[in-house]
Design a protein around this motif. Sequence first.
Motif, mmCIF file in Angstrom:
data_model
loop_
_atom_site.group_PDB
_atom_site.id
_atom_site.type_symbol
_atom_site.label_atom_id
_atom_site.label_comp_id
_atom_site.label_asym_id
_atom_site.label_seq_id
_atom_site.Cartn_x
_atom_site.Cartn_y
_atom_site.Cartn_z
ATOM 1 N N THR A 73 1.773 4.329 -10.924
ATOM 2 C CA THR A 73 1.296 3.610 -9.737
ATOM 3 C C THR A 73 1.541 2.119 -9.903
ATOM 4 O O THR A 73 0.694 1.295 -9.547
ATOM 5 C CB THR A 73 -0.200 3.898 -9.481
ATOM 6 O OG1 THR A 73 -0.960 3.484 -10.628
ATOM 7 C CG2 THR A 73 -0.433 5.370 -9.227
ATOM 8 N N CYS A 76 0.229 -1.523 -7.925
ATOM 9 C CA CYS A 76 -0.993 -1.369 -7.139
ATOM 10 C C CYS A 76 -2.062 -2.360 -7.596
ATOM 11 O O CYS A 76 -2.261 -2.560 -8.794
ATOM 12 C CB CYS A 76 -1.521 0.054 -7.258
ATOM 13 S SG CYS A 76 -0.491 1.284 -6.420
ATOM 14 N N ALA A 82 -3.773 2.651 -5.406
ATOM 15 C CA ALA A 82 -3.411 3.474 -6.564
ATOM 16 C C ALA A 82 -3.616 4.957 -6.273
ATOM 17 O O ALA A 82 -2.775 5.796 -6.615
ATOM 18 C CB ALA A 82 -4.226 3.050 -7.784
ATOM 19 N N MET A 85 -0.918 6.136 -3.768
ATOM 20 C CA MET A 85 0.400 6.270 -4.393
ATOM 21 C C MET A 85 0.448 7.496 -5.298
ATOM 22 O O MET A 85 1.459 8.207 -5.356
ATOM 23 C CB MET A 85 0.765 5.008 -5.183
ATOM 24 C CG MET A 85 2.180 5.059 -5.736
ATOM 25 S SD MET A 85 2.700 3.549 -6.598
ATOM 26 C CE MET A 85 2.895 2.443 -5.200
#
Length: 263
Positions: A73, A76, A82, A85
């Motif tokens: 991630t 982020c 996060a 994703m």
Amino acid sequence: MQDSFSIYGTKLNSRLFVGSALYPSPQIMQDAIKASGAQVVTLSISRQNPQQQGGQNFWSIIQSLGVHLLPNTAGCHSVKDAVNMAKMSREIFQTDWVKLELVGDDYNLQPDPIDLVKAAEILLNDGFKVLPYCTDDLVIARHLVELGCEVLMPWGSPIGTGKGLLNPYALQAIRDRFPDITLIVDSGIGVPSHAVQAMEMGYDAILLNTAIAHANQPERMAIAFKKAIEAGRGAYLAGPMAEQKSANPSTPTIDSPFWHHSA
């Protein structure tokens, strides 16, 4: 005898994890990953989405390597980003593994310890196998373990710096405190000797990207790291000698055989 370990129940023989970014070309990336012997490759949906134009070629190369994918991630800055994703990565790459990265400060890209714990809890409850990228803070490590993380990925030093293990004491404390947790040093590894040092502590694996991708000869550097990790692991298993306060002769003369040579 194979010295294997596992990530959430998946058995692995290679203790070197490598990234897929920053290489001069896709072919050099492919050659370096093959040379490393790595069985796990990290990638980011934000950079290599196979459903987007231009991503299909990259995706085909990764698939041809026959490795385990570890989506991250990267980039982020919030729990929401996060988590979103991670969910997109699971759908696209068909894996519930996720390297959870959550930037807390743009100065040195240090992971946000508070939001990292929050995001890890959400993802674990959603069935993800979370590999959190964290600092070398023992208390944060404890919180992540208590949530159910079976793997931790503490940094050696800030990502991309190549400074090696800035705080060996802190890393050793995490290793000693959690002997049954899989620990992978992630970020800051610049040269093979850094990897040896971490493996000699008893860490289970090393994840790196820049040190290979930015080398003058990435394939050769990948091989060097592969050998370094094997050497460090072997030294840990063999058990190092105890340090001494004073010099001791390696060839003592008392009670040792004596050969007399006469002219």
